[in-house]
Write a protein that holds these residues in place. Sequence first.
Motif, PDB file in Angstrom:
ATOM      1  N   GLU A   6       9.251  -7.780  -3.350  1.00 15.89           N
ATOM      2  CA  GLU A   6       8.533  -8.313  -4.505  1.00 15.89           C
ATOM      3  C   GLU A   6       9.222  -9.571  -5.044  1.00 15.89           C
ATOM      4  O   GLU A   6       8.563 -10.564  -5.369  1.00 15.89           O
ATOM      5  CB  GLU A   6       8.436  -7.259  -5.606  1.00 15.89           C
ATOM      6  CG  GLU A   6       7.494  -6.103  -5.295  1.00 15.89           C
ATOM      7  CD  GLU A   6       8.053  -5.122  -4.276  1.00 15.89           C
ATOM      8  OE1 GLU A   6       7.295  -4.693  -3.374  1.00 15.89           O
ATOM      9  OE2 GLU A   6       9.258  -4.785  -4.362  1.00 15.89           O
ATOM     10  N   THR A   9       8.625 -12.412  -2.681  1.00 14.37           N
ATOM     11  CA  THR A   9       7.264 -12.926  -2.843  1.00 14.37           C
ATOM     12  C   THR A   9       7.182 -13.890  -4.015  1.00 14.37           C
ATOM     13  O   THR A   9       6.612 -14.991  -3.905  1.00 14.37           O
ATOM     14  CB  THR A   9       6.280 -11.755  -3.063  1.00 14.37           C
ATOM     15  OG1 THR A   9       6.272 -10.918  -1.903  1.00 14.37           O
ATOM     16  CG2 THR A   9       4.866 -12.265  -3.316  1.00 14.37           C
ATOM     17  N   ARG A  12       8.973 -17.258  -3.222  1.00 17.40           N
ATOM     18  CA  ARG A  12       8.205 -18.171  -2.362  1.00 17.40           C
ATOM     19  C   ARG A  12       7.078 -18.838  -3.137  1.00 17.40           C
ATOM     20  O   ARG A  12       6.751 -20.008  -2.896  1.00 17.40           O
ATOM     21  CB  ARG A  12       7.668 -17.409  -1.149  1.00 17.40           C
ATOM     22  CG  ARG A  12       8.777 -16.907  -0.233  1.00 17.40           C
ATOM     23  CD  ARG A  12       8.240 -16.184   0.988  1.00 17.40           C
ATOM     24  NE  ARG A  12       9.334 -15.653   1.816  1.00 17.40           N
ATOM     25  CZ  ARG A  12       9.175 -15.107   3.001  1.00 17.40           C
ATOM     26  NH1 ARG A  12       7.946 -15.003   3.530  1.00 17.40           N
ATOM     27  NH2 ARG A  12      10.214 -14.647   3.683  1.00 17.40           N
ATOM     28  N   GLN A  13       6.475 -18.118  -4.074  1.00 18.80           N
ATOM     29  CA  GLN A  13       5.432 -18.720  -4.898  1.00 18.80           C
ATOM     30  C   GLN A  13       6.013 -19.755  -5.856  1.00 18.80           C
ATOM     31  O   GLN A  13       5.415 -20.814  -6.076  1.00 18.80           O
ATOM     32  CB  GLN A  13       4.690 -17.629  -5.672  1.00 18.80           C
ATOM     33  CG  GLN A  13       3.877 -16.696  -4.790  1.00 18.80           C
ATOM     34  CD  GLN A  13       3.197 -15.595  -5.578  1.00 18.80           C
ATOM     35  OE1 GLN A  13       3.763 -15.047  -6.522  1.00 18.80           O
ATOM     36  NE2 GLN A  13       1.992 -15.243  -5.175  1.00 18.80           N
ATOM     37  N   ILE A 216       6.921  -8.030   2.718  1.00 13.10           N
ATOM     38  CA  ILE A 216       6.828  -9.422   2.259  1.00 13.10           C
ATOM     39  C   ILE A 216       5.502 -10.036   2.698  1.00 13.10           C
ATOM     40  O   ILE A 216       4.836 -10.733   1.931  1.00 13.10           O
ATOM     41  CB  ILE A 216       8.027 -10.235   2.783  1.00 13.10           C
ATOM     42  CG1 ILE A 216       9.326  -9.757   2.119  1.00 13.10           C
ATOM     43  CG2 ILE A 216       7.825 -11.726   2.515  1.00 13.10           C
ATOM     44  CD1 ILE A 216      10.578 -10.300   2.759  1.00 13.10           C
ATOM     45  N   GLU A 217       5.114  -9.773   3.941  1.00 15.32           N
ATOM     46  CA  GLU A 217       3.817 -10.264   4.430  1.00 15.32           C
ATOM     47  C   GLU A 217       2.663  -9.703   3.600  1.00 15.32           C
ATOM     48  O   GLU A 217       1.620 -10.355   3.450  1.00 15.32           O
ATOM     49  CB  GLU A 217       3.626  -9.868   5.889  1.00 15.32           C
ATOM     50  CG  GLU A 217       4.553 -10.587   6.862  1.00 15.32           C
ATOM     51  CD  GLU A 217       4.475 -10.002   8.258  1.00 15.32           C
ATOM     52  OE1 GLU A 217       3.610  -9.125   8.489  1.00 15.32           O
ATOM     53  OE2 GLU A 217       5.277 -10.410   9.117  1.00 15.32           O
ATOM     54  N   SER A 218       2.864  -8.501   3.040  1.00 15.76           N
ATOM     55  CA  SER A 218       1.830  -7.847   2.223  1.00 15.76           C
ATOM     56  C   SER A 218       1.940  -8.231   0.751  1.00 15.76           C
ATOM     57  O   SER A 218       1.215  -7.687  -0.084  1.00 15.76           O
ATOM     58  CB  SER A 218       1.948  -6.323   2.354  1.00 15.76           C
ATOM     59  OG  SER A 218       1.859  -5.933   3.711  1.00 15.76           O
ATOM     60  N   ARG A 219       2.878  -9.148   0.428  1.00 14.86           N
ATOM     61  CA  ARG A 219       3.096  -9.618  -0.950  1.00 14.86           C
ATOM     62  C   ARG A 219       3.544  -8.492  -1.879  1.00 14.86           C
ATOM     63  O   ARG A 219       3.194  -8.469  -3.060  1.00 14.86           O
ATOM     64  CB  ARG A 219       1.847 -10.301  -1.508  1.00 14.86           C
ATOM     65  CG  ARG A 219       1.444 -11.546  -0.746  1.00 14.86           C
ATOM     66  CD  ARG A 219       0.197 -12.236  -1.255  1.00 14.86           C
ATOM     67  NE  ARG A 219      -0.235 -11.799  -2.543  1.00 14.86           N
ATOM     68  CZ  ARG A 219      -1.152 -10.844  -2.769  1.00 14.86           C
ATOM     69  NH1 ARG A 219      -1.714 -10.210  -1.745  1.00 14.86           N
ATOM     70  NH2 ARG A 219      -1.502 -10.521  -3.983  1.00 14.86           N
ATOM     71  N   ASP A 228       2.120 -10.399  -8.713  1.00 16.75           N
ATOM     72  CA  ASP A 228       2.799 -11.632  -8.322  1.00 16.75           C
ATOM     73  C   ASP A 228       2.601 -12.712  -9.381  1.00 16.75           C
ATOM     74  O   ASP A 228       2.113 -12.445 -10.482  1.00 16.75           O
ATOM     75  CB  ASP A 228       2.343 -12.085  -6.939  1.00 16.75           C
ATOM     76  CG  ASP A 228       0.870 -12.515  -6.893  1.00 16.75           C
ATOM     77  OD1 ASP A 228       0.232 -12.631  -7.965  1.00 16.75           O
ATOM     78  OD2 ASP A 228       0.361 -12.730  -5.774  1.00 16.75           O
ATOM     79  N   GLU A 232      -1.748 -11.079  -9.339  1.00 13.95           N
ATOM     80  CA  GLU A 232      -2.444 -10.287  -8.329  1.00 13.95           C
ATOM     81  C   GLU A 232      -1.529  -9.211  -7.754  1.00 13.95           C
ATOM     82  O   GLU A 232      -0.320  -9.404  -7.630  1.00 13.95           O
ATOM     83  CB  GLU A 232      -2.948 -11.200  -7.211  1.00 13.95           C
ATOM     84  CG  GLU A 232      -3.972 -12.225  -7.683  1.00 13.95           C
ATOM     85  CD  GLU A 232      -4.435 -13.137  -6.565  1.00 13.95           C
ATOM     86  OE1 GLU A 232      -3.870 -13.040  -5.442  1.00 13.95           O
ATOM     87  OE2 GLU A 232      -5.347 -13.945  -6.795  1.00 13.95           O
ATOM     88  N   GLY A 234       0.136  -6.618  -4.952  1.00 14.42           N
ATOM     89  CA  GLY A 234       0.506  -6.646  -3.546  1.00 14.42           C
ATOM     90  C   GLY A 234      -0.353  -5.665  -2.768  1.00 14.42           C
ATOM     91  O   GLY A 234      -1.236  -4.995  -3.326  1.00 14.42           O
TER      92      GLY A 234
END
Length: 275
Positions: A6, A9, A12-13, A216-219, A228, A232, A234
Motif C-alpha cells: 500500500e 502504491t 509511485r502515485q 503492488i500490481e493490484s494497488r 490510494d 480508490e 486496491g
Amino acid sequence: MPELPEVETILRQLERLIKGRKIKEVQVAVPRILYHLSPADFKKRLRGAVFTSFSRRGKFLLCHMNEGELVMLIHFRMTGSLLYGTPSAISKAHTRISFWLDNDKLLCYNDMRKLGKIELIKGELVDNFHELKSLGPDPLSPDFSPQLLYNILQGSRRQVKELLLDQHKIAGLGNIYASEVLFDCGIHPQKKAHSLSPEEVGGLHRSILKILHLAIESRGCSIANYVDLAGESGAFQELRNVYQREGEPCYRCGELICRIKQQQRSTYLCPRCQQ
C-alpha cells in the motif's frame, strides 16, 4: 494498517503526480499527528518547500524536499492515508493535515483513528533516525537474498509468522501478507523459524517477493479502509487465498480454512496445505 504494497502504491502515485510541486500553505487540524513538532514550526518549515523525490523504508513513507535537505516521514499506522485532488473532490471527513500546492490542488493526510505520525528530519540525519535505523531489511531491496533470510530465521526460535511480522527483522510485512505468503509456500505459521530447511527458506523467499509484487500490481489491499491517492480501493482482497476466509474451502485442496491466534493476532491457514 497500510503495509509495504500500500505504501509503495502511494509512493509511485506521488512520484507521478506530486514531484516538483511546491507547498503554498499548510493547515494542521490535529496537532498530535506531528511528532515532536508544533503546528507553527511545521508550517514554517514547509511553506515554500518543493517535493523532489519519494522513497520508502518498510511501512514508512519518506517525502524528500528541496533536493533532499528536508524529509517528511509519514507512518500511517492503522488508518492513515493520503488523498490528492481539487479541494471540492477530496473527502475531508477525517482530514488531519492539509497541504495546499502551487497547482491549486490539495494533498491531505486523513486518519480516522488519529494514530499516524508525521516527522520532519534534516536530510543528512535520515539514516540515523531511530525509527528507521532499527528496521530490518526491506524485502524489495537488492540485499534481501535467500541467504540473508536464512540467517535471520536461523537466529530465532520464534514461530515463523511472528518473526515475519517483526519490523526489526524484516521491514514491511503485516498480518495480511504474512498469512498469504506462508500459504503460498506451504509453511505452517507456527513452525519454528530456525527449523526451516534451506529449501523451505528458498520457497519462503520466492513467496515473499511473489505476493508483494502481486499486491503492488493490484494497488494494495482494501479489506478495511485503505484507499490510494485518488481515493480508490486496491484489488488484492480479490486474490486472497486464506486471510479472513475462515470456514471457506481452500482453493487448492478443498479443506476448510481455519484461524488461530498468534501474539493476539488472527492467523489464517489451510491445515492440509501448510505443514
